[in-house]
Motif scaffolding. Structure first.
Motif, PDB file in Angstrom:
ATOM      1  N   SER A  64     -56.930 -14.655 -18.284  1.00 31.53           N
ATOM      2  CA  SER A  64     -55.744 -15.045 -17.536  1.00 31.53           C
ATOM      3  C   SER A  64     -56.057 -14.998 -16.053  1.00 31.53           C
ATOM      4  O   SER A  64     -56.754 -14.095 -15.585  1.00 31.53           O
ATOM      5  CB  SER A  64     -54.578 -14.104 -17.857  1.00 31.53           C
ATOM      6  OG  SER A  64     -53.401 -14.497 -17.192  1.00 31.53           O
ATOM      7  N   THR A 100     -52.216 -23.354 -24.011  1.00 30.63           N
ATOM      8  CA  THR A 100     -53.378 -23.788 -23.235  1.00 30.63           C
ATOM      9  C   THR A 100     -53.396 -25.293 -22.968  1.00 30.63           C
ATOM     10  O   THR A 100     -54.377 -25.812 -22.428  1.00 30.63           O
ATOM     11  CB  THR A 100     -54.668 -23.384 -23.970  1.00 30.63           C
ATOM     12  OG1 THR A 100     -54.603 -23.871 -25.324  1.00 30.63           O
ATOM     13  CG2 THR A 100     -54.823 -21.878 -24.009  1.00 30.63           C
ATOM     14  N   SER A 135     -47.333 -18.670 -18.615  1.00 30.13           N
ATOM     15  CA  SER A 135     -48.196 -17.565 -18.209  1.00 30.13           C
ATOM     16  C   SER A 135     -49.598 -18.005 -17.815  1.00 30.13           C
ATOM     17  O   SER A 135     -50.219 -17.400 -16.946  1.00 30.13           O
ATOM     18  CB  SER A 135     -48.275 -16.520 -19.323  1.00 30.13           C
ATOM     19  OG  SER A 135     -48.917 -17.046 -20.467  1.00 30.13           O
ATOM     20  N   LYS A 136     -50.130 -19.060 -18.455  1.00 32.87           N
ATOM     21  CA  LYS A 136     -51.505 -19.469 -18.160  1.00 32.87           C
ATOM     22  C   LYS A 136     -51.598 -20.411 -16.967  1.00 32.87           C
ATOM     23  O   LYS A 136     -52.668 -20.549 -16.369  1.00 32.87           O
ATOM     24  CB  LYS A 136     -52.127 -20.136 -19.384  1.00 32.87           C
ATOM     25  CG  LYS A 136     -52.109 -19.277 -20.638  1.00 32.87           C
ATOM     26  CD  LYS A 136     -52.742 -17.918 -20.411  1.00 32.87           C
ATOM     27  CE  LYS A 136     -52.700 -17.088 -21.672  1.00 32.87           C
ATOM     28  NZ  LYS A 136     -53.115 -15.689 -21.450  1.00 32.87           N
ATOM     29  N   GLY A 156     -49.651 -14.525 -15.477  1.00 35.13           N
ATOM     30  CA  GLY A 156     -49.396 -13.760 -16.693  1.00 35.13           C
ATOM     31  C   GLY A 156     -48.160 -12.886 -16.591  1.00 35.13           C
ATOM     32  O   GLY A 156     -47.522 -12.572 -17.595  1.00 35.13           O
ATOM     33  N   LEU A 216     -59.170 -21.601 -21.630  1.00 36.53           N
ATOM     34  CA  LEU A 216     -59.270 -20.275 -21.056  1.00 36.53           C
ATOM     35  C   LEU A 216     -60.678 -19.728 -20.997  1.00 36.53           C
ATOM     36  O   LEU A 216     -60.974 -18.828 -20.216  1.00 36.53           O
ATOM     37  CB  LEU A 216     -58.431 -19.286 -21.889  1.00 36.53           C
ATOM     38  CG  LEU A 216     -56.928 -19.515 -21.954  1.00 36.53           C
ATOM     39  CD1 LEU A 216     -56.339 -18.709 -23.101  1.00 36.53           C
ATOM     40  CD2 LEU A 216     -56.288 -19.117 -20.640  1.00 36.53           C
ATOM     41  N   THR A 248     -61.552 -17.636 -16.382  1.00 35.91           N
ATOM     42  CA  THR A 248     -60.331 -17.516 -15.585  1.00 35.91           C
ATOM     43  C   THR A 248     -60.446 -16.547 -14.420  1.00 35.91           C
ATOM     44  O   THR A 248     -59.581 -16.532 -13.542  1.00 35.91           O
ATOM     45  CB  THR A 248     -59.179 -17.046 -16.484  1.00 35.91           C
ATOM     46  OG1 THR A 248     -59.599 -15.867 -17.193  1.00 35.91           O
ATOM     47  CG2 THR A 248     -58.805 -18.108 -17.498  1.00 35.91           C
TER      48      THR A 248
END
Length: 467
Positions: A105, A271, A299-300, A304, A384, A430
């Motif tokens: 993340s 994603t 969140s991505k 997060g 990710l 990430t």
């Protein structure tokens, strides 16, 4: 009935292993959270029968774990998972902080602060409410619905429920449509916490393989036709952890097969927005069947800490979901929803920032892996993480050695059932390039430790979450 311990170990994967090697594998299961502190393990005799090994071998396994503090043994009370005292743990090196590669993340987008400020007048107008909303703010549901429509799936705000993240959305769906004892088709590998949610809701797993080259479409459809699972959980866009994308033609055939056998298809699009340079954009899975249930999240692509997601479903199911939701939560916080409205109004800038960060992270991982002879990094057009081929089945050994070097690295089997995928390991792309460079340096040292034959010392406490 096979115990959870042996399910995770995978009996075929430890055939011929010594007591020390079996103990190391159990220690790895404890450290990455697959076995929980306090969980009761099989007796020495029961474990010996399940593994088809001698009683003396399983006694030795538990003796090793007990000596190191990873199990506690009470006469008449069995053997339970434990952890060494945290005060005795240390990490070699100048930097005493662990680098955690179990969390894929990014830090927050630069636009998050401004979006938060812009959201305050909207939030002020809601001060007279309870502070949360069962289905979600109409304006936010409309914004999410418009994104689906723009991608080729006509959607109304009534088909959207705003949730406290994608995992929260999955649990709401399973609480509503779940049926204990039924089968669930899951990709192998897959997002560990989703698989754990399915297990917690009483499902038996039907794994279907996914690799960096994609899905075995025939295996998926055959499993649907012959296994007739009640649900199927899929990550078709930048699959976690392989970064593969399912083509439109396969989506259509899988969706049609699932509809014909009555399988609830749950598609995780967490994603889907993480494109670096894929070069093409698939249609959403829900474009091929109205019954598909889609999960999404901010969140991505934002942060997060912004615990906000959504469900897209048919109106009839939306009604059932809303009827179920109050049994475990009363709705989603309004502050996060107000911020999300602002962020969704500037998605081009947001996704451009994400693509740049992921591209830089990918380059840093590739540069660091250059010193690891035999490791293959696949093409990673987005997502990710990159799903490495280690060239040999040493993922758990590497994970244990990495902890001794100050690096939390979930082994490949963490993303699977039955202890398989020992040749694989997931590396997030990430982190910042600087942090990634540090992580790769520690991974290189762990790699050298494994190939030098050093027995890794496991000195760190567990990080059970894998994101």
């Amino acid at each position: 009935m096979t115990s959870r311990l042996v399910e995770h170990l995978g009996p075929s994967n430890i055939s011929g292993a010594s007591a020390v090697e079996i103990a190391d594998r159990i220690r790895a299961l404890i450290l990455d959270g697959r076995l929980t502190v306090g969980e009761r393990l099989p007796s020495e005799r029961a474990l010996a029968i399940e593994l088809r090994r001698s009683r003396s071998t399983t006694t030795r396994v538990y003796d090793i774990l007990n000596q190191d503090g990873y199990v506690s043994r009470v006469h008449g009370g069995g053997t339970r998972v434990a952890l060494p005292h945290s005060g005795t743990t240390t990490v070699d090196g100048d930097d005493e902080s662990m680098i955690d590669l179990s969390i894929a993340s990014m830090d927050s987008t630069p636009g998050l602060y401004d979006a938060t400020v812009r959201s305050l007048p909207r939030l002020a107008a809601l001060r007279g409410t309870s502070g949360y909303s069962l289905q979600g703010l109409p304006e936010l549901r409309d914004a999410v619905a418009q994104r689906f429509s723009a991608r080729g799936v006509p959607t109304t705000p009534e088909q959207i429920i705003i949730t406290s993240g994608a995992l929260n959305a999955l649990n709401l769906v399973l609480a509503t449509v779940g049926r204990r004892g039924e089968r669930a088709l899951v990709e192998q590998p897959t997002f560990p916490h989703a698989r754990e949610s399915l297990h917690r809701h009483g499902y038996r797993m039907l794994p279907t393989p996914v690799d960096v080259d994609g899905w075995d479409e025939r295996h998926v459809t055959d499993t649907l036709l012959h296994g007739r699972p009640h649900v199927a959980y899929l990550i078709p866009d930048f699959h976690n952890p392989t970064a593969a994308t399912l083509p439109d033609s396969a989506r259509a055939r899988i969706a049609t097969t699932a509809r014909n056998v009555g399988t609830h298809v749950i598609v995780d699009e967490t994603t889907a927005e993480l494109d670096i340079d894929r070069g093409w954009a698939p249609r959403p899975f829900s474009a091929f069947s109205p019954e598909v249930i889609t999960l999404g999240s901010m969140s991505k692509i934002a942060w997060g800490g912004l615990r906000l997601g959504w469900i897209r479903a048919e109106r009839g199911l939306v009604g059932r979901l809303l009827a179920t939701r109050p049994s475990f939560e009363l709705g989603t916080a309004l502050l996060e929803q107000c911020i999300a409205i602002e962020l969704l109004q500037d998605m081009p800038a947001l996704t451009a920032h994400v693509a740049t960060r992921l591209r830089d992270g990918r380059a840093a991982v590739a540069a660091g892996l250059a010193r690891l002879d035999g490791v293959e990094m696949p093409s990673t057009p987005g997502g990710l993480s990159t799903w490495l081929d280690l060239g040999e089945p040493i993922s758990t050994a590497l994970s244990l050695a990495a902890r001794d070097r100050g690096l939390v690295l979930p082994p490949g089997p963490r993303f699977a059932t039955g202890g398989v995928l020992e040749r694989r390991v997931r590396i997030p792309i990430t982190l910042s390039p600087e942090r990634t460079t540090q992580a790769m340096e520690r991974l290189s040292m762990a790699w050298s430790d494994v190939h030098a034959g050093d027995e890794p010392r496991t000195l760190a406490l567990p990080h059970a979450a894998v994101i």
